[in-house]
Design an enzyme around this catalytic site. Sequence first.
Site: not given
Length: 290
Positions: A58-59, A173-174, A177
Amino acid sequence: MTRRALVVTHSGREVAVAATAEAIRGLEDAGFTLVLAQEDTDATDLPSFDLAVVLGGDGTILRAAELTRGTGVPLLGVNLGHVGFLAESERDDVGESVRRLTVGDFSVEERGTLDVRVIRPDGSVGTGWALNEVALEKVDRSRILEVAVEVDGHPLSSFGCDGIVAATATGSTAHAFSAGGPVVWPDVDGMILVPLSAHALFARPLVVGPRSMLAVEVLERSPAAGLVTCDGRRQLEVPVGSRVEVTRGETPVLLARLNPAPFTTRLVQKFGLPVAGWRGGAGPEGRADR
Protein backbone atom coordinates in the site's frame (compact mmCIF):
# COMPACT_ATOMS: atom_id res chain seq x y z
CA MET A 1 1.23 7.53 -31.81
CA THR A 2 3.46 6.61 -28.87
CA ARG A 3 1.66 5.02 -25.94
CA ARG A 4 3.40 5.25 -22.58
CA ALA A 5 2.98 3.20 -19.41
CA LEU A 6 4.11 4.43 -16.00
CA VAL A 7 5.69 1.73 -13.84
CA VAL A 8 6.12 2.33 -10.10
CA THR A 9 7.72 -0.41 -8.01
CA HIS A 10 9.21 -1.17 -4.62
CA SER A 11 12.87 -1.46 -5.55
CA GLY A 12 15.39 -3.67 -3.82
CA ARG A 13 13.20 -6.69 -3.05
CA GLU A 14 13.74 -9.86 -5.06
CA VAL A 15 10.02 -10.47 -5.51
CA ALA A 16 9.59 -6.89 -6.76
CA VAL A 17 12.42 -7.22 -9.27
CA ALA A 18 10.95 -10.40 -10.76
CA ALA A 19 7.37 -9.07 -10.81
CA THR A 20 8.47 -5.78 -12.38
CA ALA A 21 10.40 -7.60 -15.10
CA GLU A 22 7.27 -9.62 -15.94
CA ALA A 23 5.11 -6.50 -16.02
CA ILE A 24 7.59 -4.70 -18.26
CA ARG A 25 7.64 -7.59 -20.73
CA GLY A 26 3.86 -7.53 -20.93
CA LEU A 27 3.74 -3.78 -21.49
CA GLU A 28 6.47 -3.83 -24.13
CA ASP A 29 4.82 -6.75 -25.93
CA ALA A 30 1.64 -4.64 -26.09
CA GLY A 31 3.58 -1.80 -27.71
CA PHE A 32 3.95 0.56 -24.76
CA THR A 33 6.96 2.76 -24.10
CA LEU A 34 7.96 2.60 -20.44
CA VAL A 35 8.18 5.47 -17.98
CA LEU A 36 9.99 4.17 -14.89
CA ALA A 37 9.44 6.18 -11.70
CA GLN A 38 12.29 6.48 -9.21
CA GLU A 39 11.85 7.01 -5.46
CA ASP A 40 12.43 10.75 -5.82
CA THR A 41 10.41 11.20 -9.02
CA ASP A 42 8.05 14.16 -8.92
CA ALA A 43 4.83 14.30 -10.94
CA THR A 44 6.11 17.40 -12.75
CA ASP A 45 9.12 15.41 -14.00
CA LEU A 46 7.03 12.87 -15.89
CA PRO A 47 5.87 12.93 -19.49
CA SER A 48 2.23 12.13 -20.19
CA PHE A 49 1.29 8.46 -19.88
CA ASP A 50 -1.69 6.28 -20.77
CA LEU A 51 -1.46 3.48 -18.21
CA ALA A 52 -0.02 3.10 -14.70
CA VAL A 53 1.12 -0.16 -13.10
CA VAL A 54 2.20 -0.22 -9.46
CA LEU A 55 4.01 -3.18 -7.89
CA GLY A 56 4.40 -3.21 -4.11
CA GLY A 57 2.43 -2.76 -0.93
CA ASP A 58 0.00 0.00 0.00
CA GLY A 59 2.92 2.37 0.63
CA THR A 60 4.10 2.01 -2.95
CA ILE A 61 0.55 2.52 -4.23
CA LEU A 62 0.25 5.69 -2.15
CA ARG A 63 3.48 6.93 -3.74
CA ALA A 64 2.05 6.16 -7.18
CA ALA A 65 -1.13 8.05 -6.29
CA GLU A 66 1.01 11.20 -6.01
CA LEU A 67 2.12 10.69 -9.62
CA THR A 68 -1.25 9.77 -11.15
CA ARG A 69 -3.66 12.02 -9.25
CA GLY A 70 -5.13 14.63 -11.59
CA THR A 71 -3.91 12.92 -14.78
CA GLY A 72 -7.15 11.06 -15.50
CA VAL A 73 -5.16 7.78 -15.66
CA PRO A 74 -6.22 5.00 -13.25
CA LEU A 75 -3.50 3.04 -11.49
CA LEU A 76 -3.42 -0.75 -11.31
CA GLY A 77 -1.95 -2.03 -8.05
CA VAL A 78 -0.24 -5.42 -7.82
CA ASN A 79 0.21 -6.47 -4.20
CA LEU A 80 3.72 -7.48 -3.16
CA GLY A 81 3.20 -6.53 0.49
CA HIS A 82 1.28 -8.04 3.39
CA VAL A 83 -2.33 -6.79 3.30
CA GLY A 84 -2.48 -4.63 0.19
CA PHE A 85 -5.97 -3.16 0.56
CA LEU A 86 -5.42 -0.76 -2.35
CA ALA A 87 -4.06 -3.41 -4.71
CA GLU A 88 -6.22 -5.11 -7.30
CA SER A 89 -4.21 -8.26 -8.01
CA GLU A 90 -1.56 -10.50 -6.46
CA ARG A 91 1.96 -11.45 -7.54
CA ASP A 92 0.92 -14.64 -9.37
CA ASP A 93 -1.51 -12.67 -11.57
CA VAL A 94 0.92 -10.02 -12.87
CA GLY A 95 1.00 -11.19 -16.49
CA GLU A 96 -2.76 -11.54 -16.91
CA SER A 97 -3.47 -8.32 -15.01
CA VAL A 98 -1.13 -6.32 -17.26
CA ARG A 99 -2.62 -7.93 -20.37
CA ARG A 100 -6.14 -6.95 -19.34
CA LEU A 101 -4.99 -3.42 -18.54
CA THR A 102 -3.39 -2.97 -21.97
CA VAL A 103 -6.53 -4.06 -23.82
CA GLY A 104 -8.87 -1.93 -21.69
CA ASP A 105 -10.51 -4.86 -19.90
CA PHE A 106 -11.05 -3.09 -16.59
CA SER A 107 -13.36 -0.68 -14.82
CA VAL A 108 -12.40 2.56 -13.11
CA GLU A 109 -13.17 3.24 -9.46
CA GLU A 110 -12.98 6.79 -8.10
CA ARG A 111 -11.64 7.16 -4.56
CA GLY A 112 -12.17 10.36 -2.63
CA THR A 113 -9.31 12.31 -1.06
CA LEU A 114 -8.80 14.86 1.70
CA ASP A 115 -7.48 18.41 1.41
CA VAL A 116 -5.71 19.85 4.46
CA ARG A 117 -4.70 23.38 5.45
CA VAL A 118 -2.45 24.24 8.37
CA ILE A 119 -2.90 27.87 9.46
CA ARG A 120 0.01 28.87 11.71
CA PRO A 121 0.23 31.72 14.27
CA ASP A 122 2.76 33.60 12.11
CA GLY A 123 0.20 33.77 9.28
CA SER A 124 1.84 31.16 7.06
CA VAL A 125 -0.36 28.45 5.56
CA GLY A 126 0.67 24.94 4.61
CA THR A 127 -1.44 22.75 2.33
CA GLY A 128 -1.55 19.09 1.42
CA TRP A 129 -3.77 16.20 0.44
CA ALA A 130 -4.24 12.52 1.27
CA LEU A 131 -5.87 9.43 -0.15
CA ASN A 132 -5.86 7.49 3.13
CA GLU A 133 -5.46 9.89 6.02
CA VAL A 134 -4.24 13.16 7.46
CA ALA A 135 -2.58 12.38 10.81
CA LEU A 136 -1.83 15.10 13.36
CA GLU A 137 0.60 13.77 15.98
CA LYS A 138 2.68 15.29 18.75
CA VAL A 139 6.31 16.05 18.01
CA ASP A 140 7.59 15.45 21.55
CA ARG A 141 6.77 11.86 22.52
CA SER A 142 7.21 12.63 26.24
CA ARG A 143 4.53 15.32 26.23
CA ILE A 144 0.85 15.58 25.40
CA LEU A 145 -0.93 17.40 22.60
CA GLU A 146 -3.77 19.64 23.83
CA VAL A 147 -6.36 20.11 21.11
CA ALA A 148 -9.86 21.44 20.47
CA VAL A 149 -11.99 19.65 17.86
CA GLU A 150 -14.47 21.52 15.67
CA VAL A 151 -17.05 20.29 13.16
CA ASP A 152 -18.57 22.71 10.64
CA GLY A 153 -17.49 25.78 12.59
CA HIS A 154 -18.86 24.58 15.93
CA PRO A 155 -16.66 23.41 18.84
CA LEU A 156 -17.18 19.78 19.83
CA SER A 157 -14.67 19.02 22.58
CA SER A 158 -11.15 19.64 23.83
CA PHE A 159 -8.75 17.15 25.37
CA GLY A 160 -5.18 15.96 25.64
CA CYS A 161 -4.09 13.22 23.27
CA ASP A 162 -1.26 11.71 21.24
CA GLY A 163 -2.90 12.97 18.06
CA ILE A 164 -5.88 12.94 15.72
CA VAL A 165 -6.43 10.99 12.50
CA ALA A 166 -8.78 12.27 9.79
CA ALA A 167 -9.41 9.59 7.18
CA THR A 168 -11.34 8.82 4.02
CA ALA A 169 -13.44 5.69 3.65
CA THR A 170 -10.46 4.26 1.75
CA GLY A 171 -8.21 5.03 4.72
CA SER A 172 -10.59 3.52 7.26
CA THR A 173 -8.67 0.23 7.03
CA ALA A 174 -5.28 1.90 7.55
CA HIS A 175 -4.09 4.16 10.40
CA ALA A 176 -7.63 4.97 11.55
CA PHE A 177 -8.43 1.25 11.83
CA SER A 178 -5.39 0.55 14.03
CA ALA A 179 -6.50 3.43 16.29
CA GLY A 180 -9.95 1.90 16.84
CA GLY A 181 -11.88 3.64 14.08
CA PRO A 182 -14.72 2.05 12.12
CA VAL A 183 -14.36 0.17 8.84
CA VAL A 184 -16.22 2.24 6.24
CA TRP A 185 -17.25 0.89 2.85
CA PRO A 186 -15.52 2.75 -0.03
CA ASP A 187 -18.79 3.99 -1.53
CA VAL A 188 -19.62 5.92 1.65
CA ASP A 189 -18.89 9.54 0.84
CA GLY A 190 -17.76 10.88 4.18
CA MET A 191 -14.84 11.63 6.48
CA ILE A 192 -13.69 9.91 9.67
CA LEU A 193 -12.06 11.48 12.72
CA VAL A 194 -10.31 9.24 15.26
CA PRO A 195 -8.57 10.57 18.40
CA LEU A 196 -5.32 8.84 19.38
CA SER A 197 -5.01 7.87 23.06
CA ALA A 198 -7.24 10.73 24.20
CA HIS A 199 -7.48 11.73 27.87
CA ALA A 200 -11.23 12.38 27.79
CA LEU A 201 -14.58 10.77 28.54
CA PHE A 202 -15.95 11.75 25.13
CA ALA A 203 -13.36 11.19 22.45
CA ARG A 204 -15.06 8.71 20.15
CA PRO A 205 -14.49 8.17 16.43
CA LEU A 206 -16.74 10.38 14.31
CA VAL A 207 -18.09 9.99 10.78
CA VAL A 208 -19.25 13.20 9.09
CA GLY A 209 -20.70 14.06 5.70
CA PRO A 210 -18.75 15.01 2.57
CA ARG A 211 -19.56 18.72 2.81
CA SER A 212 -18.39 19.04 6.42
CA MET A 213 -15.15 20.62 7.60
CA LEU A 214 -13.17 19.03 10.39
CA ALA A 215 -10.85 21.36 12.28
CA VAL A 216 -8.37 20.74 15.07
CA GLU A 217 -6.70 23.57 16.97
CA VAL A 218 -3.47 22.96 18.85
CA LEU A 219 -4.21 25.03 21.93
CA GLU A 220 -1.85 27.66 23.32
CA ARG A 221 -1.58 25.63 26.52
CA SER A 222 -0.39 22.55 24.65
CA PRO A 223 2.96 21.28 26.01
CA ALA A 224 3.81 19.82 22.59
CA ALA A 225 3.70 21.08 19.03
CA GLY A 226 2.30 18.89 16.28
CA LEU A 227 3.18 17.48 12.89
CA VAL A 228 0.71 16.65 10.13
CA THR A 229 1.58 13.67 7.95
CA CYS A 230 -0.41 12.93 4.78
CA ASP A 231 -0.51 9.24 3.83
CA GLY A 232 2.66 8.68 5.83
CA ARG A 233 4.64 10.59 3.20
CA ARG A 234 4.17 14.37 3.11
CA GLN A 235 4.57 16.46 6.25
CA LEU A 236 3.50 19.90 7.49
CA GLU A 237 4.72 21.55 10.69
CA VAL A 238 2.02 22.47 13.22
CA PRO A 239 3.35 24.85 15.92
CA VAL A 240 1.42 25.48 19.11
CA GLY A 241 -1.48 27.81 18.33
CA SER A 242 -2.01 26.41 14.82
CA ARG A 243 -5.27 25.36 13.24
CA VAL A 244 -5.63 22.29 11.00
CA GLU A 245 -8.61 22.21 8.60
CA VAL A 246 -9.62 19.08 6.70
CA THR A 247 -12.20 18.97 3.91
CA ARG A 248 -13.16 16.63 1.11
CA GLY A 249 -10.55 16.74 -1.64
CA GLU A 250 -11.24 18.37 -4.97
CA THR A 251 -9.29 15.75 -6.97
CA PRO A 252 -9.91 12.01 -6.52
CA VAL A 253 -7.53 9.11 -7.18
CA LEU A 254 -8.56 6.64 -9.89
CA LEU A 255 -8.05 2.90 -9.43
CA ALA A 256 -8.21 0.29 -12.19
CA ARG A 257 -10.42 -2.62 -11.14
CA LEU A 258 -10.31 -6.11 -12.66
CA ASN A 259 -12.33 -7.99 -10.08
CA PRO A 260 -16.00 -7.16 -9.45
CA ALA A 261 -15.91 -8.76 -5.97
CA PRO A 262 -17.67 -6.60 -3.35
CA PHE A 263 -15.79 -4.88 -0.54
CA THR A 264 -17.15 -7.41 1.97
CA THR A 265 -15.32 -10.20 0.14
CA ARG A 266 -12.15 -8.12 -0.05
CA LEU A 267 -12.37 -7.45 3.70
CA VAL A 268 -12.74 -11.15 4.48
CA GLN A 269 -9.82 -12.09 2.24
CA LYS A 270 -7.41 -9.38 3.38
CA PHE A 271 -8.02 -9.88 7.11
CA GLY A 272 -8.60 -13.64 6.94
CA LEU A 273 -11.94 -13.27 8.73
CA PRO A 274 -13.72 -16.47 9.86
CA VAL A 275 -16.88 -17.08 7.83
CA ALA A 276 -17.13 -20.87 8.15
CA GLY A 277 -20.71 -21.98 8.86
CA TRP A 278 -22.38 -19.10 7.04
CA ARG A 279 -25.56 -20.30 5.28
CA GLY A 280 -26.69 -17.06 3.65
CA GLY A 281 -30.29 -17.15 2.49
CA ALA A 282 -30.61 -20.93 2.91
CA GLY A 283 -32.03 -20.83 6.46
CA PRO A 284 -35.70 -21.37 7.44
CA GLU A 285 -36.49 -17.66 7.14
CA GLY A 286 -34.71 -17.05 3.86
CA ARG A 287 -34.10 -20.07 1.70
CA ALA A 288 -32.21 -19.54 -1.53
CA ASP A 289 -34.99 -21.20 -3.57
CA ARG A 290 -37.80 -18.92 -2.33
